[in-house]
Scaffold this motif. Structure first.
Motif, PDB file in Angstrom:
ATOM      1  N   ALA A  16       0.897  -1.240  -0.108  1.00  0.00           N
ATOM      2  CA  ALA A  16       0.072  -0.123   0.055  1.00  0.00           C
ATOM      3  C   ALA A  16       0.840   1.305   0.025  1.00  0.00           C
ATOM      4  O   ALA A  16       2.097   1.194   0.553  1.00  0.00           O
ATOM      5  CB  ALA A  16      -1.057   0.033   1.215  1.00  0.00           C
ATOM      6  N   SER A  17       0.346   2.229  -0.528  1.00  0.00           N
ATOM      7  CA  SER A  17       1.133   3.563  -0.390  1.00  0.00           C
ATOM      8  C   SER A  17       1.467   3.882   1.110  1.00  0.00           C
ATOM      9  O   SER A  17       0.733   3.681   1.796  1.00  0.00           O
ATOM     10  CB  SER A  17       0.506   4.700  -1.064  1.00  0.00           C
ATOM     11  OG  SER A  17       0.036   4.553  -2.235  1.00  0.00           O
ATOM     12  N   PRO A  18       2.589   4.400   1.307  1.00  0.00           N
ATOM     13  CA  PRO A  18       3.059   4.489   2.660  1.00  0.00           C
ATOM     14  C   PRO A  18       2.354   5.737   3.450  1.00  0.00           C
ATOM     15  O   PRO A  18       1.805   6.655   2.667  1.00  0.00           O
ATOM     16  CB  PRO A  18       4.640   5.138   2.466  1.00  0.00           C
ATOM     17  CG  PRO A  18       4.592   5.546   1.118  1.00  0.00           C
ATOM     18  CD  PRO A  18       3.752   4.811   0.176  1.00  0.00           C
ATOM     19  N   MET A  39      -7.793   1.431  18.236  1.00  0.00           N
ATOM     20  CA  MET A  39      -8.863   2.069  17.614  1.00  0.00           C
ATOM     21  C   MET A  39      -8.556   3.088  16.572  1.00  0.00           C
ATOM     22  O   MET A  39      -9.186   3.405  15.667  1.00  0.00           O
ATOM     23  CB  MET A  39      -9.967   2.716  18.716  1.00  0.00           C
ATOM     24  CG  MET A  39     -10.506   1.749  19.686  1.00  0.00           C
ATOM     25  SD  MET A  39     -11.142   2.682  21.036  1.00  0.00           S
ATOM     26  CE  MET A  39     -12.222   3.985  20.370  1.00  0.00           C
ATOM     27  N   ALA A  40      -7.530   3.263  16.507  1.00  0.00           N
ATOM     28  CA  ALA A  40      -6.937   4.327  15.409  1.00  0.00           C
ATOM     29  C   ALA A  40      -7.019   3.519  14.058  1.00  0.00           C
ATOM     30  O   ALA A  40      -6.487   2.491  14.051  1.00  0.00           O
ATOM     31  CB  ALA A  40      -5.504   4.796  15.664  1.00  0.00           C
ATOM     32  N   SER A  41      -7.441   4.240  12.970  1.00  0.00           N
ATOM     33  CA  SER A  41      -7.567   3.593  11.758  1.00  0.00           C
ATOM     34  C   SER A  41      -6.212   3.040  11.242  1.00  0.00           C
ATOM     35  O   SER A  41      -6.340   1.728  10.785  1.00  0.00           O
ATOM     36  CB  SER A  41      -8.031   4.678  10.752  1.00  0.00           C
ATOM     37  OG  SER A  41      -9.297   5.055  11.008  1.00  0.00           O
ATOM     38  N   GLY A  42      -5.175   3.508  11.383  1.00  0.00           N
ATOM     39  CA  GLY A  42      -3.835   2.946  10.936  1.00  0.00           C
ATOM     40  C   GLY A  42      -3.726   3.066   9.237  1.00  0.00           C
ATOM     41  O   GLY A  42      -4.357   3.602   8.615  1.00  0.00           O
ATOM     42  N   HIS A  43      -2.610   2.460   9.021  1.00  0.00           N
ATOM     43  CA  HIS A  43      -1.714   2.791   7.651  1.00  0.00           C
ATOM     44  C   HIS A  43      -2.869   2.296   6.478  1.00  0.00           C
ATOM     45  O   HIS A  43      -3.119   3.175   5.655  1.00  0.00           O
ATOM     46  CB  HIS A  43      -0.464   1.911   7.518  1.00  0.00           C
ATOM     47  CG  HIS A  43       0.247   2.090   6.241  1.00  0.00           C
ATOM     48  ND1 HIS A  43       1.201   1.231   5.866  1.00  0.00           N
ATOM     49  CD2 HIS A  43      -0.172   2.591   5.378  1.00  0.00           C
ATOM     50  CE1 HIS A  43       1.660   1.421   4.807  1.00  0.00           C
ATOM     51  NE2 HIS A  43       0.899   2.310   4.272  1.00  0.00           N
ATOM     52  N   VAL A  44      -2.953   1.303   6.464  1.00  0.00           N
ATOM     53  CA  VAL A  44      -4.092   0.682   5.346  1.00  0.00           C
ATOM     54  C   VAL A  44      -5.250   1.286   5.225  1.00  0.00           C
ATOM     55  O   VAL A  44      -5.867   1.772   4.260  1.00  0.00           O
ATOM     56  CB  VAL A  44      -4.039  -1.029   5.244  1.00  0.00           C
ATOM     57  CG1 VAL A  44      -4.932  -1.164   4.188  1.00  0.00           C
ATOM     58  CG2 VAL A  44      -2.625  -1.444   5.417  1.00  0.00           C
ATOM     59  N   GLN A  45      -6.191   1.435   6.310  1.00  0.00           N
ATOM     60  CA  GLN A  45      -7.126   1.963   6.412  1.00  0.00           C
ATOM     61  C   GLN A  45      -7.199   3.348   6.102  1.00  0.00           C
ATOM     62  O   GLN A  45      -8.088   3.887   5.432  1.00  0.00           O
ATOM     63  CB  GLN A  45      -8.208   1.482   7.653  1.00  0.00           C
ATOM     64  CG  GLN A  45      -9.469   2.213   7.651  1.00  0.00           C
ATOM     65  CD  GLN A  45     -10.395   1.699   8.679  1.00  0.00           C
ATOM     66  OE1 GLN A  45     -10.269   0.535   9.195  1.00  0.00           O
ATOM     67  NE2 GLN A  45     -11.555   2.475   9.312  1.00  0.00           N
ATOM     68  N   GLY A  46      -6.460   4.000   6.596  1.00  0.00           N
ATOM     69  CA  GLY A  46      -6.219   5.526   6.455  1.00  0.00           C
ATOM     70  C   GLY A  46      -6.046   5.719   5.115  1.00  0.00           C
ATOM     71  O   GLY A  46      -6.455   6.795   4.406  1.00  0.00           O
ATOM     72  N   ARG A  47      -5.195   4.822   4.264  1.00  0.00           N
ATOM     73  CA  ARG A  47      -4.967   5.249   2.928  1.00  0.00           C
ATOM     74  C   ARG A  47      -6.308   4.915   2.038  1.00  0.00           C
ATOM     75  O   ARG A  47      -6.512   5.631   1.095  1.00  0.00           O
ATOM     76  CB  ARG A  47      -3.786   4.439   2.317  1.00  0.00           C
ATOM     77  CG  ARG A  47      -2.411   4.605   2.809  1.00  0.00           C
ATOM     78  CD  ARG A  47      -2.048   6.036   2.678  1.00  0.00           C
ATOM     79  NE  ARG A  47      -2.468   6.808   3.707  1.00  0.00           N
ATOM     80  CZ  ARG A  47      -2.581   8.194   3.704  1.00  0.00           C
ATOM     81  NH1 ARG A  47      -2.196   8.777   2.612  1.00  0.00           N
ATOM     82  NH2 ARG A  47      -3.075   8.991   4.672  1.00  0.00           N
TER      83      ARG A  47
END
Length: 224
Positions: A16-18, A39-47
């Motif tokens: 995934a894009s960084p 609970m924070a969305s994090g890398h993949v979900q954020g992208r």
């Protein structure tokens, strides 16, 4: 989750894009300084959230449940010129952590962050939204959904997070857990709602994409 699951998650992240460095630092701070950092969305979900916003190009986005601000910042990154995101967090204890992170981000001027109950405060804005992200109290998901749908334009989208709830939705051991019951009631309600069309993605803890149908659009004719 076993080692295979961990390896697969690492593989997904690697392809995934960084995430921007600012969001990575926010994710680390969230996990170090809050009780429920996961609970924070994090890398993949954020992208993904950013990309969905870029695809839909909403001018007005409503978020129900800010937590540490990771998802709000991710979505605001994808807003078109003049777009704005309104995010509500009912837990006032999060304000001292979250507000500086939102206001210090490059997209802070696109975000209106409010401490308060979205069920009460969002309708008072008098705004028709193009997209809504639901990530609040799981016991109130049906209430959030109906409120969001009433403020959403025809053809607009609702994104609902945590709709698999760690797999508890299919685990009978959680039949009396109020949060699991809230998610199950929401999932069943949406699945039966003819005002929308929806798909539940098995991403992280489950993400449901919901599109409000336009009643003015006639159904397509099927070929013979």
């Amino acid at each position: 989750m076993g080692s295979e699951g961990t390896q697969l998650e690492d593989y997904v992240r690697a392809h995934a894009s960084p995430e921007p460095d600012y969001l990575y630092r926010l994710w680390r701070a969230t996990n170090l300084r809050t009780v429920h950092g996961r609970m924070a969305s994090g890398h993949v979900q954020g992208r993904l959230l950013k990309m969905l916003v870029q695809m839909v190009r909403p001018q007005r986005v409503l978020e129900i449940g800010t937590f540490s601000g990771y998802s709000a910042i991710s979505m605001a990154e994808g807003l078109p010129p003049g777009g704005r995101l309104y995010t509500f967090e009912v837990n006032d204890e999060m304000e001292d952590f979250t507000r500086p992170w939102i206001e210090g981000s490059e997209v802070g001027d696109r975000i209106t962050f409010t401490i308060g109950d979205a069920l009460v405060e969002a309708p008072r804005l008098g705004i028709t939204f193009d997209m809504v992200f639901i990530d609040g109290d799981k016991r109130q998901y049906c209430d959030y959904y109906e409120m969001a749908l009433s403020l959403l334009r025809p053809g607009g989208y609702i994104l609902a997070d945590n709709t698999l709830w760690d797999g508890h939705v299919v685990d009978r051991a959680y039949d009396h857990d109020r949060q699991t019951l809230g998610i199950e009631a929401f999932n069943d309600h949406v699945a039966q709602d003819r005002r929308v069309e929806q798909v539940l993605l098995p991403l992280r803890d489950g993400l449901t994409l919901i599109r409000k149908k336009d009643p003015q659009t006639p159904p397509r004719e099927t070929g013979s």
